[in-house]
Design a protein around this motif. Structure first.
Motif, PDB file in Angstrom:
ATOM      1  N   ASP A   1      31.563  88.979  51.858  1.00  0.00           N
ATOM      2  CA  ASP A   1      32.885  89.613  51.262  1.00  0.00           C
ATOM      3  C   ASP A   1      33.232  89.283  49.853  1.00  0.00           C
ATOM      4  OD1 ASP A   1      34.827  91.205  51.639  1.00  0.00           O
ATOM      5  OD2 ASP A   1      35.977  90.347  53.381  1.00  0.00           O
ATOM      6  N   HIS A   2      34.323  89.490  49.409  1.00  0.00           N
ATOM      7  CA  HIS A   2      34.998  89.336  48.238  1.00  0.00           C
ATOM      8  C   HIS A   2      36.416  88.644  48.430  1.00  0.00           C
ATOM      9  CE1 HIS A   2      31.828  91.961  47.016  1.00  0.00           C
ATOM     10  NE2 HIS A   2      31.641  91.273  45.715  1.00  0.00           N
ATOM     11  N   ILE A   3      36.758  87.817  47.582  1.00  0.00           N
ATOM     12  CA  ILE A   3      38.195  87.189  47.444  1.00  0.00           C
ATOM     13  C   ILE A   3      38.459  87.072  46.174  1.00  0.00           C
ATOM     14  CG2 ILE A   3      37.218  84.858  47.770  1.00  0.00           C
ATOM     15  CD1 ILE A   3      39.825  84.209  49.331  1.00  0.00           C
ATOM     16  N   ALA A   4      39.481  87.511  45.839  1.00  0.00           N
ATOM     17  CA  ALA A   4      40.385  87.304  44.454  1.00  0.00           C
ATOM     18  C   ALA A   4      39.220  88.012  43.156  1.00  0.00           C
ATOM     19  CB  ALA A   4      40.720  85.958  43.972  1.00  0.00           C
ATOM     20  N   GLY A   5      38.596  89.005  43.787  1.00  0.00           N
ATOM     21  CA  GLY A   5      37.568  89.821  42.800  1.00  0.00           C
ATOM     22  C   GLY A   5      36.279  89.072  42.780  1.00  0.00           C
ATOM     23  N   ARG A   6      36.048  87.865  43.605  1.00  0.00           N
ATOM     24  CA  ARG A   6      34.740  87.054  43.381  1.00  0.00           C
ATOM     25  C   ARG A   6      34.126  87.221  44.819  1.00  0.00           C
ATOM     26  NH1 ARG A   6      35.456  82.617  39.733  1.00  0.00           N
ATOM     27  NH2 ARG A   6      37.599  82.783  38.781  1.00  0.00           N
ATOM     28  N   GLU A   7      32.400  87.161  44.241  1.00  0.00           N
ATOM     29  CA  GLU A   7      31.866  87.386  45.475  1.00  0.00           C
ATOM     30  C   GLU A   7      31.748  86.120  46.376  1.00  0.00           C
ATOM     31  OE1 GLU A   7      27.908  89.260  44.794  1.00  0.00           O
ATOM     32  OE2 GLU A   7      27.090  87.402  45.433  1.00  0.00           O
TER      33      GLU A   7
ATOM     34  N   ASP B   1      38.682  85.630  60.545  1.00  0.00           N
ATOM     35  CA  ASP B   1      39.607  84.335  60.380  1.00  0.00           C
ATOM     36  C   ASP B   1      39.047  83.332  59.367  1.00  0.00           C
ATOM     37  OD1 ASP B   1      41.801  82.702  60.591  1.00  0.00           O
ATOM     38  OD2 ASP B   1      40.995  81.294  62.072  1.00  0.00           O
ATOM     39  N   VAL B   2      38.074  83.848  58.269  1.00  0.00           N
ATOM     40  CA  VAL B   2      37.654  82.907  57.047  1.00  0.00           C
ATOM     41  C   VAL B   2      38.872  82.434  56.484  1.00  0.00           C
ATOM     42  CG1 VAL B   2      36.054  82.771  55.168  1.00  0.00           C
ATOM     43  CG2 VAL B   2      35.364  83.878  57.283  1.00  0.00           C
ATOM     44  N   LEU B   3      39.583  83.365  56.114  1.00  0.00           N
ATOM     45  CA  LEU B   3      40.726  83.118  55.273  1.00  0.00           C
ATOM     46  C   LEU B   3      41.540  81.972  55.782  1.00  0.00           C
ATOM     47  CD1 LEU B   3      41.646  86.709  53.743  1.00  0.00           C
ATOM     48  CD2 LEU B   3      40.168  84.899  52.939  1.00  0.00           C
ATOM     49  N   GLY B   4      41.991  82.316  57.034  1.00  0.00           N
ATOM     50  CA  GLY B   4      43.001  81.351  57.807  1.00  0.00           C
ATOM     51  C   GLY B   4      42.161  79.910  57.664  1.00  0.00           C
ATOM     52  N   GLN B   5      40.885  79.884  57.840  1.00  0.00           N
ATOM     53  CA  GLN B   5      40.485  78.519  57.617  1.00  0.00           C
ATOM     54  C   GLN B   5      40.438  77.885  56.331  1.00  0.00           C
ATOM     55  OE1 GLN B   5      37.202  77.609  60.617  1.00  0.00           O
ATOM     56  NE2 GLN B   5      37.254  79.706  61.197  1.00  0.00           N
ATOM     57  N   MET B   6      40.179  78.772  55.312  1.00  0.00           N
ATOM     58  CA  MET B   6      40.202  78.433  53.774  1.00  0.00           C
ATOM     59  C   MET B   6      41.469  77.915  53.499  1.00  0.00           C
ATOM     60  SD  MET B   6      37.674  81.312  52.164  1.00  0.00           S
ATOM     61  CE  MET B   6      38.090  80.642  50.515  1.00  0.00           C
ATOM     62  N   VAL B   7      42.562  78.110  53.988  1.00  0.00           N
ATOM     63  CA  VAL B   7      43.914  77.724  53.607  1.00  0.00           C
ATOM     64  C   VAL B   7      43.842  76.234  53.673  1.00  0.00           C
ATOM     65  CG1 VAL B   7      46.338  77.574  54.032  1.00  0.00           C
ATOM     66  CG2 VAL B   7      45.136  79.824  54.374  1.00  0.00           C
ATOM     67  N   ALA B   8      43.318  75.570  54.799  1.00  0.00           N
ATOM     68  CA  ALA B   8      43.336  74.126  54.894  1.00  0.00           C
ATOM     69  C   ALA B   8      42.532  73.261  53.678  1.00  0.00           C
ATOM     70  CB  ALA B   8      42.634  73.770  56.298  1.00  0.00           C
TER      71      ALA B   8
ATOM     72  N   GLY C   1      42.802  73.766  50.754  1.00  0.00           N
ATOM     73  CA  GLY C   1      43.898  73.446  49.595  1.00  0.00           C
ATOM     74  C   GLY C   1      44.367  71.929  49.912  1.00  0.00           C
ATOM     75  N   GLN C   2      44.403  71.642  51.040  1.00  0.00           N
ATOM     76  CA  GLN C   2      45.082  70.242  51.518  1.00  0.00           C
ATOM     77  C   GLN C   2      43.867  68.935  51.410  1.00  0.00           C
ATOM     78  OE1 GLN C   2      48.538  69.939  51.333  1.00  0.00           O
ATOM     79  NE2 GLN C   2      48.378  72.296  51.009  1.00  0.00           N
ATOM     80  N   PRO C   3      44.313  67.841  51.040  1.00  0.00           N
ATOM     81  CA  PRO C   3      43.437  66.815  51.036  1.00  0.00           C
ATOM     82  C   PRO C   3      43.220  66.248  52.552  1.00  0.00           C
ATOM     83  CG  PRO C   3      45.521  66.072  50.423  1.00  0.00           C
ATOM     84  CD  PRO C   3      45.659  67.321  50.515  1.00  0.00           C
ATOM     85  N   ARG C   4      44.241  66.439  53.436  1.00  0.00           N
ATOM     86  CA  ARG C   4      44.056  65.901  54.770  1.00  0.00           C
ATOM     87  C   ARG C   4      43.106  66.561  55.671  1.00  0.00           C
ATOM     88  NH1 ARG C   4      48.712  63.341  58.608  1.00  0.00           N
ATOM     89  NH2 ARG C   4      47.703  63.515  60.768  1.00  0.00           N
ATOM     90  N   VAL C   5      42.201  65.944  56.373  1.00  0.00           N
ATOM     91  CA  VAL C   5      41.215  66.540  57.333  1.00  0.00           C
ATOM     92  C   VAL C   5      41.597  65.865  58.838  1.00  0.00           C
ATOM     93  CG1 VAL C   5      38.807  66.762  57.853  1.00  0.00           C
ATOM     94  CG2 VAL C   5      39.794  66.782  55.374  1.00  0.00           C
ATOM     95  N   GLY C   6      42.063  66.608  59.561  1.00  0.00           N
ATOM     96  CA  GLY C   6      41.910  66.134  61.026  1.00  0.00           C
ATOM     97  C   GLY C   6      40.678  65.617  61.336  1.00  0.00           C
ATOM     98  N   LEU C   7      40.501  64.251  62.431  1.00  0.00           N
ATOM     99  CA  LEU C   7      39.378  64.054  62.888  1.00  0.00           C
ATOM    100  C   LEU C   7      39.680  64.051  64.470  1.00  0.00           C
ATOM    101  CD1 LEU C   7      38.680  60.884  60.435  1.00  0.00           C
ATOM    102  CD2 LEU C   7      37.767  63.262  60.572  1.00  0.00           C
TER     103      LEU C   7
ATOM    104  N   GLU D   1      45.181  80.481  44.929  1.00  0.00           N
ATOM    105  CA  GLU D   1      46.312  81.434  44.763  1.00  0.00           C
ATOM    106  C   GLU D   1      46.411  82.522  45.765  1.00  0.00           C
ATOM    107  OE1 GLU D   1      46.662  82.157  40.628  1.00  0.00           O
ATOM    108  OE2 GLU D   1      47.139  80.076  40.080  1.00  0.00           O
ATOM    109  N   ALA D   2      45.277  83.176  46.158  1.00  0.00           N
ATOM    110  CA  ALA D   2      45.245  84.381  46.844  1.00  0.00           C
ATOM    111  C   ALA D   2      45.536  83.879  48.308  1.00  0.00           C
ATOM    112  CB  ALA D   2      43.913  85.006  46.610  1.00  0.00           C
ATOM    113  N   LEU D   3      44.987  82.576  48.517  1.00  0.00           N
ATOM    114  CA  LEU D   3      45.401  82.315  50.100  1.00  0.00           C
ATOM    115  C   LEU D   3      46.661  81.678  50.271  1.00  0.00           C
ATOM    116  CD1 LEU D   3      42.015  80.125  50.214  1.00  0.00           C
ATOM    117  CD2 LEU D   3      42.518  82.332  51.389  1.00  0.00           C
ATOM    118  N   ALA D   4      47.590  81.396  49.307  1.00  0.00           N
ATOM    119  CA  ALA D   4      48.781  80.937  49.300  1.00  0.00           C
ATOM    120  C   ALA D   4      49.621  81.884  50.014  1.00  0.00           C
ATOM    121  CB  ALA D   4      49.445  80.607  47.969  1.00  0.00           C
TER     122      ALA D   4
END
Length: 346
Positions: free
Chosen positions: A9-15, A216-223, A225-231, A343-346
């Motif tokens: 796909d493309h996001i923010a005009g990028r492949e 749901d790739v976009l939904g998972q990409m939102v995380a 942007g945050q440093p915390r990773v659940g284990l 920014e596009a994910l925000a």
């Protein structure tokens, strides 16, 4: 969705390309035009040697500079072909090699290294004989070598032969174009081509526009942007890039059981390759494990080896520091997600 799914796909005009395994985002490629892509081939001109390092600074097109680690026998003003090996740190020259390779889905053509090699991952003698016959039928130019990749094991003979012929033709054309001013000869593969080339296990491929949102790739990409990773359980880690290194801090969360620190550290070892890969982080990585006994270090090292063995980005396990941190050195094959994408994910 169960199984493997590749979404182009493309996001923010990028492949962009995403790999999902049982619905979980496992790998992500997003194009970034701020720097030459790894794999791009340039005609470069030697500029000046780096004394004490044995390297050579090179001139690329558009005023860019590159660094060749092995510059012995080269003279300023000499033109040569080089290939980008990774992304540079901010303000530094593009890392390149003079060992140019032409890599496709089933084959790698190796100019200057004659001979035919079959991937050692292919164990079946009958399959190896079939692939060797394909290699001989296709052939490559004199002075070129050929590596048959493990992905060719399940491919049709005609597809393998066609792939070899295409790479041989490209290599022949590029290797004959050594003289002249700095020039970009190939751009390197973008995310869609890389997905086709390297994500070779059977998968459903989604190419329709809007696939990132539908899957749901976009939904998972939102995380990302945050440093915390659940284990596992309440444990978590922070993965934070700084100018000098990537800092990883492992925490047990609310778990106060005697085995909590070891469990958290083992979970962090398993999760770290994916966290670094999706965020495009490389270079020096320093892990501050949850406090644990030195007797558990060997178990942690084994877990790290197992986790990074399956990773697609070259990573060297360096070892423990005097302060009890663990260090990795990871190749810079990717860049962090561009600001426009976040920014596009925000």
């Amino acid at each position: 969705m169960k199984g493997r799914v590749i979404v182009l796909d493309h996001i923010a005009g990028r492949e962009a390309a995403a790999l999902l395994v049982d619905g979980k985002l496992t790998d992500l490629l997003v194009d970034d035009d701020s720097a030459p892509r790894p794999g791009a081939i340039f005609r470069a001109v030697c500029d000046r040697p780096i004394k004490g390092m044995g390297g050579m600074m090179l001139r690329l097109p558009d005023g860019e500079t590159a660094f060749l680690r092995q510059g012995k026998g080269l003279a300023p003003g000499q033109s040569m072909l080089v290939q980008v090996t990774g992304y540079a740190d901010d303000g530094k020259a593009v890392p390149v090699t003079d060992r140019v390779l032409f890599k496709s889905r089933y084959a790698i053509v190796t100019p200057g290294k004659p001979g035919i090699n079959i991937s050692r991952a292919i164990k079946d003698d009958d399959v190896r004989d079939r692939l060797l016959a394909c290699a001989h039928e296709a052939g490559v130019a004199e002075g070129f070598g050929l590596i048959i990749r493990s992905s060719a094991a399940e491919a049709a003979d005609e597809d393998i032969i066609e792939d070899i012929a295409a790479m041989d033709a490209l290599a022949t054309a590029i290797m004959a174009d050594t003289d002249g001013a700095p020039e970009a000869l190939t751009e390197g593969d973008g995310p869609h081509a890389l997905a086709w080339r390297d994500w070779v296990e059977p998968a459903k491929v989604v190419t329709e526009a809007g696939g990132f949102e539908d899957m749901d790739v976009l939904g998972q990409m939102v995380a990302l942007g945050q440093p915390r990773v659940g284990l596992d359980g309440p444990a978590f880690m922070y993965v934070e890039p700084t100018r000098a290194l990537v800092a990883v801090d492992v925490n047990t969360g609310g778990d106060t059981s005697p085995a909590s620190t070891l469990k958290a550290n083992l979970a962090a070892c398993r999760a770290l390759p994916r966290a670094l890969r999706l965020r495009g982080l490389g270079g020096q990585v320093v892990i501050d494990m949850a406090p644990m006994s030195k007797a558990h270090r060997r178990e942690i090292e084994g877990a790290l080896r197992s986790a990074f063995k399956a990773d697609t980005v070259d990573t060297a396990l360096v070892g423990w520091t005097p302060l009890g941190h663990y260090e990795l050195q990871r190749k810079r094959e990717r860049l962090p997600l561009p600001a426009e994408v976040m920014e596009a994910l925000a």
